[in-house]
Design a protein around this motif. Sequence first.
Motif, PDB file in Angstrom:
ATOM      1  N   ILE A   7      -7.309 -16.597  46.938  1.00 28.47           N
ATOM      2  CA  ILE A   7      -6.608 -17.111  45.691  1.00 28.47           C
ATOM      3  C   ILE A   7      -5.278 -17.269  45.954  1.00 28.47           C
ATOM      4  O   ILE A   7      -4.430 -16.514  46.709  1.00 28.47           O
ATOM      5  N   GLN A   8      -4.850 -18.349  45.535  1.00 25.76           N
ATOM      6  CA  GLN A   8      -3.498 -18.522  45.611  1.00 25.76           C
ATOM      7  C   GLN A   8      -2.839 -19.115  44.269  1.00 25.76           C
ATOM      8  O   GLN A   8      -3.346 -20.158  43.757  1.00 25.76           O
ATOM      9  N   GLY A  54      -2.858 -23.794  41.201  1.00 22.00           N
ATOM     10  CA  GLY A  54      -3.987 -22.486  41.427  1.00 22.00           C
ATOM     11  C   GLY A  54      -4.821 -23.072  42.202  1.00 22.00           C
ATOM     12  O   GLY A  54      -5.636 -24.178  41.928  1.00 22.00           O
ATOM     13  N   ARG A  55      -5.346 -22.166  43.228  1.00 18.86           N
ATOM     14  CA  ARG A  55      -6.286 -22.710  44.078  1.00 18.86           C
ATOM     15  C   ARG A  55      -7.044 -21.278  44.434  1.00 18.86           C
ATOM     16  O   ARG A  55      -6.709 -20.059  44.504  1.00 18.86           O
ATOM     17  N   ALA A  56      -8.363 -21.481  44.544  1.00 23.22           N
ATOM     18  CA  ALA A  56      -9.591 -20.400  44.869  1.00 23.22           C
ATOM     19  C   ALA A  56     -10.671 -21.021  45.674  1.00 23.22           C
ATOM     20  O   ALA A  56     -11.083 -21.966  45.303  1.00 23.22           O
ATOM     21  N   GLU A  57     -11.026 -20.250  46.623  1.00 21.50           N
ATOM     22  CA  GLU A  57     -12.225 -20.789  47.149  1.00 21.50           C
ATOM     23  C   GLU A  57     -13.131 -19.454  47.641  1.00 21.50           C
ATOM     24  O   GLU A  57     -12.462 -18.412  47.709  1.00 21.50           O
ATOM     25  N   GLN A  62      -6.502 -26.615  40.736  1.00 23.29           N
ATOM     26  CA  GLN A  62      -6.080 -26.887  39.520  1.00 23.29           C
ATOM     27  C   GLN A  62      -4.335 -27.153  39.453  1.00 23.29           C
ATOM     28  O   GLN A  62      -3.688 -26.319  40.087  1.00 23.29           O
ATOM     29  N   LYS A  63      -3.959 -28.264  38.816  1.00 22.91           N
ATOM     30  CA  LYS A  63      -2.671 -28.450  39.004  1.00 22.91           C
ATOM     31  C   LYS A  63      -2.184 -28.833  37.221  1.00 22.91           C
ATOM     32  O   LYS A  63      -2.800 -29.409  36.602  1.00 22.91           O
ATOM     33  N   LYS A  86     -15.274 -19.812  38.328  1.00 22.90           N
ATOM     34  CA  LYS A  86     -14.227 -20.652  37.329  1.00 22.90           C
ATOM     35  C   LYS A  86     -12.853 -20.111  37.628  1.00 22.90           C
ATOM     36  O   LYS A  86     -12.631 -18.955  38.172  1.00 22.90           O
ATOM     37  N   ILE A  87     -11.899 -20.848  37.575  1.00 17.46           N
ATOM     38  CA  ILE A  87     -10.607 -20.535  37.519  1.00 17.46           C
ATOM     39  C   ILE A  87      -9.819 -21.228  36.337  1.00 17.46           C
ATOM     40  O   ILE A  87     -10.231 -22.228  35.822  1.00 17.46           O
TER      41      ILE A  87
END
Length: 262
Positions: A35-36, A88-91, A116-117, A76-77
């Motif tokens: 997560i970032q 926001g990023r997640a993998e 997501q931006k 989901k984010i």
Amino acid sequence: MKNFKPTCLAFVTIGSIGMLNMPAHACNEITTVAIQGSDGAELNVKVNDVTLINHKGSHFNIIPADLLLEGENDFKIELMTDDQNATGRAEIFVACAGDFPNEPGENSNVLAELKQKGSGKQETVFQVKDLPKYGYLSASSSSDDGLLEAIDMMRQAAISGDKVGYLDFLEPMMKDMAVMVDAPPAQFIEGMVTELLSGTYEISETEDIEVTKILGGRAYQVVNQKGDGPIKFEQKEDTSHTVLTQAAFWMKTSDGWKVFRQ
């Protein structure tokens, strides 16, 4: 959710294998989320509606996704911000336990990724197979009728020092732990409960908890915005002000409401 604290049980999914080929060397595989987030933005990340993190500000974190379903899983984010340049990023990916993971976008064996931006939501699905026979996988969809009453009964058992009554709520957790680790689960969990009910902790109710249906309706997560479970243990004589919480994940069984993860 939050950093794991002493005497709390932290579970990872050992043997949960994604639909990808892993490196040839043997390892204990875990399904992990990287997560970032960026400054000023609040990033919420969920797998199967289980909240893994809800954090505001710049950060990078790695969290095990340990409540998975056979087949299709939801990812989901949500990014909450007034800054349309915030990201926001997640993998979610499969890794070997003990390996040092990378930031989102730099890991191998990726099952799904989201970016997501600005303010907004993203959602996707990923596939998992060959899960151990966790108890929650056999649970059927139910309403949350009686759940809050069960939580209060568990809390009262803790306050009265009723170790047998408290342990009865943890029966599904003991069964799942036997699948996950080599240590005798009853001995491990009984040791934890013995410490918590030893009289060195003030036991109370966590404020502002919310009940959320998770795992496709099989179970419920009961936490506040900080990710704290509904039963709070606060050490009475401790300058570091140690606070532990318990009983975050519940499922309805033929024997009533039970805790299957802390």
